[in-house]
Design a protein around this motif. Structure first.
Motif, mmCIF file in Angstrom:
data_model
loop_
_atom_site.group_PDB
_atom_site.id
_atom_site.type_symbol
_atom_site.label_atom_id
_atom_site.label_comp_id
_atom_site.label_asym_id
_atom_site.label_seq_id
_atom_site.Cartn_x
_atom_site.Cartn_y
_atom_site.Cartn_z
ATOM 1 N N GLY A 263 59.668 27.649 22.659
ATOM 2 C CA GLY A 263 59.950 26.909 23.748
ATOM 3 C C GLY A 263 59.424 25.886 23.648
ATOM 4 N N HIS A 264 58.952 25.104 24.676
ATOM 5 C CA HIS A 264 59.255 23.878 24.889
ATOM 6 C C HIS A 264 57.753 22.993 25.192
ATOM 7 C CE1 HIS A 264 60.158 22.930 29.126
ATOM 8 N NE2 HIS A 264 61.424 23.714 28.823
ATOM 9 N N THR A 265 56.633 23.631 25.784
ATOM 10 C CA THR A 265 55.815 23.633 26.523
ATOM 11 C C THR A 265 54.830 22.859 25.255
ATOM 12 O OG1 THR A 265 55.791 25.986 28.131
ATOM 13 C CG2 THR A 265 53.729 24.486 27.640
ATOM 14 N N ASP A 266 54.490 21.615 26.109
ATOM 15 C CA ASP A 266 52.975 21.370 24.678
ATOM 16 C C ASP A 266 51.759 22.420 24.511
ATOM 17 O OD1 ASP A 266 51.668 20.160 23.185
ATOM 18 O OD2 ASP A 266 52.504 18.104 23.787
ATOM 19 N N PRO A 267 51.591 22.745 24.376
ATOM 20 C CA PRO A 267 50.220 23.734 24.297
ATOM 21 C C PRO A 267 49.030 23.339 23.876
ATOM 22 C CG PRO A 267 50.422 24.430 22.421
ATOM 23 C CD PRO A 267 52.118 23.642 23.119
ATOM 24 N N ALA A 268 48.648 21.635 23.614
ATOM 25 C CA ALA A 268 47.479 20.957 22.794
ATOM 26 C C ALA A 268 46.617 20.627 24.180
ATOM 27 C CB ALA A 268 48.216 20.032 22.026
ATOM 28 N N PRO A 269 47.735 20.109 25.579
ATOM 29 C CA PRO A 269 47.185 19.156 26.395
ATOM 30 C C PRO A 269 46.278 20.301 27.144
ATOM 31 C CG PRO A 269 48.923 18.188 26.676
ATOM 32 C CD PRO A 269 49.097 19.325 25.099
ATOM 33 N N VAL A 270 46.756 21.772 27.070
ATOM 34 C CA VAL A 270 45.957 22.399 27.735
ATOM 35 C C VAL A 270 45.020 23.491 27.072
ATOM 36 C CG1 VAL A 270 46.868 25.232 28.222
ATOM 37 C CG2 VAL A 270 48.594 23.812 29.169
ATOM 38 N N MET A 271 44.931 23.151 26.065
ATOM 39 C CA MET A 271 43.825 23.978 25.275
ATOM 40 C C MET A 271 42.807 22.764 25.663
ATOM 41 S SD MET A 271 42.646 26.455 23.345
ATOM 42 C CE MET A 271 43.883 27.348 23.163
ATOM 43 N N ALA A 272 43.225 21.614 25.567
ATOM 44 C CA ALA A 272 41.954 20.200 25.418
ATOM 45 C C ALA A 272 41.364 20.919 26.368
ATOM 46 C CB ALA A 272 42.895 19.332 25.079
ATOM 47 N N VAL A 273 42.114 20.934 27.628
ATOM 48 C CA VAL A 273 41.199 20.865 29.246
ATOM 49 C C VAL A 273 40.687 22.197 29.433
ATOM 50 C CG1 VAL A 273 41.467 21.813 31.760
ATOM 51 C CG2 VAL A 273 42.921 20.200 30.591
ATOM 52 N N LEU A 274 40.987 23.330 28.448
ATOM 53 C CA LEU A 274 40.404 24.857 28.504
ATOM 54 C C LEU A 274 39.119 24.223 26.910
ATOM 55 C CD1 LEU A 274 43.177 27.442 27.409
ATOM 56 C CD2 LEU A 274 41.684 27.116 29.398
ATOM 57 N N ARG A 275 39.353 23.812 26.750
ATOM 58 C CA ARG A 275 37.554 23.147 26.350
ATOM 59 C C ARG A 275 36.778 22.741 26.895
ATOM 60 N NH1 ARG A 275 41.277 22.326 21.369
ATOM 61 N NH2 ARG A 275 40.798 20.461 22.046
ATOM 62 N N GLU A 276 37.341 21.641 27.323
ATOM 63 C CA GLU A 276 36.327 20.394 28.411
ATOM 64 C C GLU A 276 35.943 21.219 29.814
ATOM 65 O OE1 GLU A 276 37.897 18.044 31.839
ATOM 66 O OE2 GLU A 276 39.061 17.504 29.953
ATOM 67 N N ILE A 277 36.588 21.873 30.037
ATOM 68 C CA ILE A 277 35.849 22.664 30.844
ATOM 69 C C ILE A 277 35.014 24.083 30.463
ATOM 70 C CG2 ILE A 277 37.821 21.627 32.905
ATOM 71 C CD1 ILE A 277 39.006 24.891 32.625
ATOM 72 N N SER A 278 35.002 24.121 28.900
ATOM 73 C CA SER A 278 34.083 25.226 28.700
ATOM 74 C C SER A 278 34.710 26.895 28.805
ATOM 75 C CB SER A 278 32.443 25.290 28.862
ATOM 76 O OG SER A 278 32.181 24.095 28.197
#
Length: 269
Positions: A224-239
């Motif tokens: 689809g058209h969702t950009d998953p990179a910012p989401v994954m970045a937050v998941l890493r950021e919040i551990s």
């Protein structure tokens, strides 16, 4: 974080956004072969499959149970926690508690999604929110007794009018002092409702307990058209250390959808 894929054995949800619909032995084998850490189960009810049978499949394939869904309470039995009928509300809560107990025997939390229902002319918004809060409080306590959390899922506006936004649901849990209840961040629903998915996850990070990894069209991430990179970045950021689970349509087929999901997570992690 850990990976999971959805297995559905509810005939009424045969066209739903679940990856594998085959008998559990086949689905467990396919999930393990691809490399997932766990499976997320959507069954007809708490007595549909003996917990011992699922334990045996876990041991055979080395898979955990990420969560158990409760949606069959709605799609199969027409039950809602905010129904206008007190009898149906009681039946819905009883079903939910039995599913929590079933999940607890598997060491897995239960998810409340469609069974949350809606507010209506018969059940105005404030009454519906009071009913939801009461049910979540009971569910959280029951899950705690099983040694797991309880998962509440905000949905998009076409499925509920209770909570459509992640932060609003988090604030509700705080305001009502509801304990042992975490939130499910479903990226498909969030794509519809949130101004910025990553920002909402960051703002409500302390309540995040489960993620449904789905693209904007409810297909596997990357279709689809969702950009998953910012989401994954937050998941890493919040551990974030919980499950990221594929609740997606089996398009073009189940194996391809599962492989695409797994690859998208491997690339981003």
């Amino acid at each position: 974080m850990k990976t999971a894929v959805t297995l559905c054995r509810v005939p009424e949800s045969a066209a739903g956004p679940f990856v594998f619909h085959e008998p559990l032995p086949e689905s467990f084998a396919k999930a393990a072969a691809i490399g997932f850490d766990a499976v997320e189960l959507f069954l007809e009810g708490p007595d549909a499959v003996p917990a011992e049978e699922i334990h045996a499949l876990q041991q055979q394939h080395g898979l955990a149970i990420a969560a158990v869904g409760t949606g069959s309470g709605m799609v199969k039995h027409g039950l809602s926690l905010t129904d206008a009928s007190p009898e149906k509300r009681k039946a819905a809560l009883d079903f939910l508690l039995r599913m929590i107990g079933f999940g607890g025997r598997l060491g897995a939390p239960a998810i409340l999604g469609s069974m949350q229902g809606k507010w209506s002319a018969e059940v105005p918004r404030e009454k519906a929110l009071d009913l939801l809060a009461g049910s979540l409080r009971i569910a959280g306590e029951a899950a705690a007794a099983c040694g797991v959390a309880f998962i509440y899922e905000p949905l998009n506006r076409y499925e509920t009018n209770l909570f459509n936004h992640f932060v609003a649901a988090a604030e509700f849990l705080d305001e009502r002092e509801i304990s042992n209840v975490v939130l499910l961040a479903d990226l498909f629903h969030m794509n519809i409702e949130e101004r910025e998915i990553a920002a909402s996850l960051r703002a409500g990070a302390s309540h995040l307990g489960h993620v449904h990894w789905a693209d904007s069209n409810r297909q596997a991430m990357g279709f689809g058209h969702t950009d998953p990179a910012p989401v994954m970045a937050v998941l890493r950021e919040i551990s974030y250390s919980g499950y990221v689970s594929a609740e997606v349509f089996p398009i073009p087929d189940a194996e391809t959808a599962a492989q695409q999901t797994f690859q998208s997570l491997a690339t981003l992690r």
